[in-house]
Design a protein around this motif. Sequence first.
Motif, PDB file in Angstrom:
ATOM      1  N   PHE A 177      16.561  29.820  -9.174  1.00 17.17           N
ATOM      2  CA  PHE A 177      17.196  30.960  -8.510  1.00 17.17           C
ATOM      3  C   PHE A 177      16.231  32.138  -8.389  1.00 17.17           C
ATOM      4  O   PHE A 177      15.983  32.642  -7.290  1.00 17.17           O
ATOM      5  CB  PHE A 177      18.461  31.373  -9.283  1.00 17.17           C
ATOM      6  N   TRP A 178      15.681  32.591  -9.528  1.00 16.77           N
ATOM      7  CA  TRP A 178      14.790  33.758  -9.506  1.00 16.77           C
ATOM      8  C   TRP A 178      13.477  33.441  -8.799  1.00 16.77           C
ATOM      9  O   TRP A 178      12.896  34.308  -8.143  1.00 16.77           O
ATOM     10  CB  TRP A 178      14.540  34.274 -10.927  1.00 16.77           C
ATOM     11  N   GLY A 179      13.018  32.185  -8.913  1.00 13.19           N
ATOM     12  CA  GLY A 179      11.796  31.781  -8.220  1.00 13.19           C
ATOM     13  C   GLY A 179      11.963  31.830  -6.714  1.00 13.19           C
ATOM     14  O   GLY A 179      11.091  32.322  -5.992  1.00 13.19           O
ATOM     15  N   LEU A 180      13.091  31.318  -6.226  1.00 14.71           N
ATOM     16  CA  LEU A 180      13.323  31.345  -4.775  1.00 14.71           C
ATOM     17  C   LEU A 180      13.509  32.771  -4.266  1.00 14.71           C
ATOM     18  O   LEU A 180      13.043  33.103  -3.165  1.00 14.71           O
ATOM     19  CB  LEU A 180      14.524  30.470  -4.416  1.00 14.71           C
ATOM     20  N   LEU A 181      14.175  33.611  -5.048  1.00 13.11           N
ATOM     21  CA  LEU A 181      14.276  35.024  -4.651  1.00 13.11           C
ATOM     22  C   LEU A 181      12.883  35.664  -4.594  1.00 13.11           C
ATOM     23  O   LEU A 181      12.578  36.422  -3.668  1.00 13.11           O
ATOM     24  CB  LEU A 181      15.173  35.800  -5.618  1.00 13.11           C
ATOM     25  N   SER A 182      12.053  35.354  -5.579  1.00 12.65           N
ATOM     26  CA  SER A 182      10.679  35.881  -5.600  1.00 12.65           C
ATOM     27  C   SER A 182       9.893  35.412  -4.388  1.00 12.65           C
ATOM     28  O   SER A 182       9.146  36.195  -3.786  1.00 12.65           O
ATOM     29  CB  SER A 182       9.955  35.448  -6.880  1.00 12.65           C
ATOM     30  N   VAL A 183      10.052  34.142  -4.028  1.00  9.57           N
ATOM     31  CA  VAL A 183       9.351  33.604  -2.857  1.00  9.57           C
ATOM     32  C   VAL A 183       9.797  34.341  -1.600  1.00  9.57           C
ATOM     33  O   VAL A 183       8.975  34.699  -0.745  1.00  9.57           O
ATOM     34  CB  VAL A 183       9.585  32.077  -2.729  1.00  9.57           C
ATOM     35  N   GLY A 184      11.096  34.596  -1.476  1.00 12.19           N
ATOM     36  CA  GLY A 184      11.597  35.320  -0.299  1.00 12.19           C
ATOM     37  C   GLY A 184      11.034  36.728  -0.203  1.00 12.19           C
ATOM     38  O   GLY A 184      10.579  37.162   0.864  1.00 12.19           O
ATOM     39  N   VAL A 185      11.029  37.446  -1.322  1.00 10.22           N
ATOM     40  CA  VAL A 185      10.503  38.820  -1.317  1.00 10.22           C
ATOM     41  C   VAL A 185       8.991  38.813  -1.105  1.00 10.22           C
ATOM     42  O   VAL A 185       8.449  39.652  -0.373  1.00 10.22           O
ATOM     43  CB  VAL A 185      10.891  39.561  -2.620  1.00 10.22           C
ATOM     44  N   ALA A 186       8.297  37.858  -1.715  1.00 11.45           N
ATOM     45  CA  ALA A 186       6.840  37.756  -1.510  1.00 11.45           C
ATOM     46  C   ALA A 186       6.532  37.419  -0.048  1.00 11.45           C
ATOM     47  O   ALA A 186       5.543  37.902   0.508  1.00 11.45           O
ATOM     48  CB  ALA A 186       6.235  36.711  -2.438  1.00 11.45           C
ATOM     49  N   GLY A 187       7.375  36.601   0.568  1.00  4.70           N
ATOM     50  CA  GLY A 187       7.199  36.307   2.000  1.00  4.70           C
ATOM     51  C   GLY A 187       7.341  37.557   2.842  1.00  4.70           C
ATOM     52  O   GLY A 187       6.573  37.783   3.787  1.00  4.70           O
ATOM     53  N   PHE A 188       8.315  38.394   2.505  1.00  2.62           N
ATOM     54  CA  PHE A 188       8.500  39.666   3.209  1.00  2.62           C
ATOM     55  C   PHE A 188       7.289  40.581   2.988  1.00  2.62           C
ATOM     56  O   PHE A 188       6.801  41.227   3.928  1.00  2.62           O
ATOM     57  CB  PHE A 188       9.790  40.345   2.740  1.00  2.62           C
ATOM     58  N   GLY A 189       6.790  40.622   1.753  1.00  2.00           N
ATOM     59  CA  GLY A 189       5.597  41.421   1.460  1.00  2.00           C
ATOM     60  C   GLY A 189       4.379  40.909   2.208  1.00  2.00           C
ATOM     61  O   GLY A 189       3.574  41.692   2.723  1.00  2.00           O
ATOM     62  N   ALA A 190       4.245  39.580   2.284  1.00  2.00           N
ATOM     63  CA  ALA A 190       3.111  38.985   3.022  1.00  2.00           C
ATOM     64  C   ALA A 190       3.218  39.309   4.510  1.00  2.00           C
ATOM     65  O   ALA A 190       2.203  39.605   5.157  1.00  2.00           O
ATOM     66  CB  ALA A 190       3.075  37.472   2.810  1.00  2.00           C
ATOM     67  N   PHE A 191       4.431  39.258   5.047  1.00  2.60           N
ATOM     68  CA  PHE A 191       4.623  39.607   6.457  1.00  2.60           C
ATOM     69  C   PHE A 191       4.213  41.052   6.716  1.00  2.60           C
ATOM     70  O   PHE A 191       3.511  41.346   7.686  1.00  2.60           O
ATOM     71  CB  PHE A 191       6.086  39.392   6.870  1.00  2.60           C
ATOM     72  N   THR A 192       4.643  41.955   5.839  1.00  2.00           N
ATOM     73  CA  THR A 192       4.296  43.373   5.996  1.00  2.00           C
ATOM     74  C   THR A 192       2.785  43.578   5.901  1.00  2.00           C
ATOM     75  O   THR A 192       2.199  44.315   6.700  1.00  2.00           O
ATOM     76  CB  THR A 192       5.013  44.223   4.930  1.00  2.00           C
ATOM     77  N   ALA A 193       2.151  42.921   4.938  1.00 14.34           N
ATOM     78  CA  ALA A 193       0.697  43.041   4.781  1.00 14.34           C
ATOM     79  C   ALA A 193      -0.038  42.454   5.982  1.00 14.34           C
ATOM     80  O   ALA A 193      -1.033  43.022   6.450  1.00 14.34           O
ATOM     81  CB  ALA A 193       0.250  42.351   3.495  1.00 14.34           C
ATOM     82  N   ALA A 194       0.454  41.328   6.502  1.00 16.86           N
ATOM     83  CA  ALA A 194      -0.179  40.723   7.685  1.00 16.86           C
ATOM     84  C   ALA A 194      -0.045  41.646   8.889  1.00 16.86           C
ATOM     85  O   ALA A 194      -0.986  41.802   9.674  1.00 16.86           O
ATOM     86  CB  ALA A 194       0.452  39.361   7.983  1.00 16.86           C
ATOM     87  N   ARG A 195       1.111  42.261   9.036  1.00 16.25           N
ATOM     88  CA  ARG A 195       1.322  43.191  10.157  1.00 16.25           C
ATOM     89  C   ARG A 195       0.387  44.396  10.027  1.00 16.25           C
ATOM     90  O   ARG A 195      -0.209  44.837  11.011  1.00 16.25           O
ATOM     91  CB  ARG A 195       2.787  43.637  10.188  1.00 16.25           C
ATOM     92  N   GLN A 196       0.232  44.910   8.820  1.00 13.85           N
ATOM     93  CA  GLN A 196      -0.671  46.043   8.633  1.00 13.85           C
ATOM     94  C   GLN A 196      -2.118  45.623   8.873  1.00 13.85           C
ATOM     95  O   GLN A 196      -2.890  46.381   9.475  1.00 13.85           O
ATOM     96  CB  GLN A 196      -0.519  46.641   7.239  1.00 13.85           C
TER      97      GLN A 196
END
Length: 174
Positions: free
Chosen positions: A71-90
């Motif tokens: 549960f917590w791992g999948l939530l972490s993956v989702g938030v890390a994916g959002f962070g990676a998207f933001t970093a890629a956009r920047q």
Amino acid sequence: MINTILSHPRRVFGSIAVLCAAMLAFGIFYLQNVVGLEPCPMCIVQRYALIIVGVFCAIAAFTGKPSAWRFWGLLSVGVAGFGAFTAARQSWLQWNPPEFATCGRDLYGMIESFPLQRAIPMIFKGSGDCSAIDWTFLGGTIANWSFVWFVIFIVVIIATLLKLPRQRNGAMPA
């Protein structure tokens, strides 16, 4: 060696939580307070994503059940994916800066002045300071390194979750 590391999920999640805290400390205490860099709206979003990944991984590290790790791992993956998207956009904005660089509003000013459905697209549109390259390390900007670390976290967490034993009929195999 990698199999040995991945076979201890609590250590993996704890290590990621410690890495997130160390990266936040480096960003806040050194880059912001010593070097004098001010974070742009996209940097702040990445900072929040890093905080949330660290907290989720810390919670996973303190639980002893594989279902909680999932549960917590999948939530972490989702938030890390959002962070990676933001970093890629920047990073994309840094490689292709806007024609007219404007400083724009800060994150809090956007959220206070505009409804959320207008503020969120404004954050990802970026501004003049989101495309600025103020600091580099080994040829990569802060956004580049942020992207790399978010992707590393995603890969390590998914590999750890895939190594967990499968549950059958509600019980763990012996």
